[in-house]
Design a protein around this motif. Structure first.
Motif, mmCIF file in Angstrom:
data_model
loop_
_atom_site.group_PDB
_atom_site.id
_atom_site.type_symbol
_atom_site.label_atom_id
_atom_site.label_comp_id
_atom_site.label_asym_id
_atom_site.label_seq_id
_atom_site.Cartn_x
_atom_site.Cartn_y
_atom_site.Cartn_z
ATOM 1 N N ALA A 1 0.898 -1.177 -0.311
ATOM 2 C CA ALA A 1 0.146 -0.216 -0.025
ATOM 3 C C ALA A 1 1.172 1.409 -0.486
ATOM 4 O O ALA A 1 0.023 2.695 -1.069
ATOM 5 C CB ALA A 1 -0.618 0.195 1.002
ATOM 6 N N ASP B 1 -2.765 11.585 -0.417
ATOM 7 C CA ASP B 1 -1.829 10.448 -0.164
ATOM 8 C C ASP B 1 -0.375 9.774 0.209
ATOM 9 O O ASP B 1 0.219 9.192 0.872
ATOM 10 C CB ASP B 1 -1.834 9.230 -1.645
ATOM 11 N N ILE C 1 -12.170 1.401 5.265
ATOM 12 C CA ILE C 1 -10.970 2.052 4.299
ATOM 13 C C ILE C 1 -11.955 1.749 3.372
ATOM 14 O O ILE C 1 -11.099 3.117 1.858
ATOM 15 C CB ILE C 1 -10.380 1.154 4.527
ATOM 16 N N VAL C 2 -12.156 1.573 2.723
ATOM 17 C CA VAL C 2 -13.148 1.162 1.344
ATOM 18 C C VAL C 2 -13.235 2.768 0.939
ATOM 19 O O VAL C 2 -13.614 3.005 -0.326
ATOM 20 C CB VAL C 2 -13.590 -0.047 1.069
ATOM 21 N N HIS D 1 -5.703 14.502 -4.901
ATOM 22 C CA HIS D 1 -5.665 13.110 -4.844
ATOM 23 C C HIS D 1 -3.904 12.326 -3.810
ATOM 24 O O HIS D 1 -3.804 11.806 -2.754
ATOM 25 C CB HIS D 1 -5.597 12.232 -5.835
ATOM 26 N N VAL E 1 -11.533 4.654 0.345
ATOM 27 C CA VAL E 1 -10.053 4.986 -1.237
ATOM 28 C C VAL E 1 -10.619 5.039 -2.755
ATOM 29 O O VAL E 1 -10.246 5.897 -3.060
ATOM 30 C CB VAL E 1 -10.003 3.687 -0.983
ATOM 31 N N VAL F 1 -1.663 9.415 3.944
ATOM 32 C CA VAL F 1 -1.520 8.129 4.344
ATOM 33 C C VAL F 1 -0.603 7.349 4.291
ATOM 34 O O VAL F 1 -0.383 6.315 5.122
ATOM 35 C CB VAL F 1 -3.023 7.732 3.587
ATOM 36 N N LEU G 1 0.960 4.163 -2.660
ATOM 37 C CA LEU G 1 0.082 5.081 -2.672
ATOM 38 C C LEU G 1 1.443 6.276 -3.043
ATOM 39 O O LEU G 1 1.365 7.341 -3.270
ATOM 40 C CB LEU G 1 -0.511 5.412 -0.662
ATOM 41 N N VAL H 1 -11.243 9.069 -1.927
ATOM 42 C CA VAL H 1 -9.707 9.605 -2.455
ATOM 43 C C VAL H 1 -9.867 9.770 -3.568
ATOM 44 O O VAL H 1 -9.345 10.576 -5.141
ATOM 45 C CB VAL H 1 -8.960 9.324 -1.306
ATOM 46 N N ARG H 2 -10.075 8.498 -4.650
ATOM 47 C CA ARG H 2 -10.034 8.196 -5.884
ATOM 48 C C ARG H 2 -10.548 9.109 -7.202
ATOM 49 O O ARG H 2 -10.153 9.356 -8.140
ATOM 50 C CB ARG H 2 -9.968 6.766 -6.504
#
Length: 184
Positions: free
Chosen positions: A34, A145, A126-127, A141, A130, A148, A38, A133-134
């Motif tokens: 991850a 990241d 989290i899903v 973005h 994600v 994160v 990221l 944020v995408r």
């Protein structure tokens, strides 16, 4: 203890050691992957001309993520529990738990109801984050990241430290939060 029982105990000890190592290594690899992914997106943010508002956001969000995700999430909760569950797996190996050791160490099964709810609830959150944020354009973005990835890197360090403590010292007393011993 006769030779047959000694061999069985030795086999269980080996299986437990393999399970603990696989569990921690799998969790570490998942988080490390991850961070790698990221970081690639985060680097894209710096291909843009960043204004003052971008830098203020970056610094503020980075500090927020280091405290909330890195310190509170990983150092205070996730990493000690993963290490405790890996130690529990070493001491109480079961074939299915060893096979799925990273998932076991992350509390996706054979955990207290509260811990199961926490693991699955956090994953769902989290899903959703994600996906959200995408949808952000660059550089936003990438700036998110950065924060994160920094929190996750803190988590990797915390995982190494707590794994060392769990297996290297006698004073480690974090609960693995498994069901009562009667089901163990």
């Amino acid at each position: 203890m006769d030779a047959k029982n000694q061999r069985k105990a030795s086999d269980l000890s080996f299986m437990g050691a393999v399970g603990a190592a696989w569990g921690v290594a799998g969790v570490f690899a998942l988080i490390g992957w991850a961070v790698f992914r990221l970081s690639q997106v985060a680097a894209g943010a710096f291909a843009h001309t960043l204004g003052a508002r971008h830098w203020v956001f970056l610094v503020t969000f980075l500090l927020f993520m280091l405290v909330s995700e890195g310190y509170r999430g990983f150092q205070k909760n996730f990493a000690p529990r993963v290490a405790a569950r890996a130690r529990h797996l070493r001491d109480h190996p079961r074939a299915g738990h060893v096979l799925l050791a990273p998932l076991f160490c992350m509390s996706y099964f054979h955990a207290t109801p509260r811990r199961l709810l926490g693991a699955y609830g956090l994953t769902a959150m989290i899903v959703v984050l994600v996906v959200g944020v995408r949808r952000l354009p660059q550089p936003w973005h990438g700036l998110v990241d950065v924060g994160v990835a920094a929190g996750l890197m803190w988590g990797l360090v915390a995982l190494v430290v707590f794994t060392y403590r769990a297996f290297g010292t006698e004073g480690f007393s974090v609960s693995p939060e498994v069901p009562r011993p009667s089901s163990d």
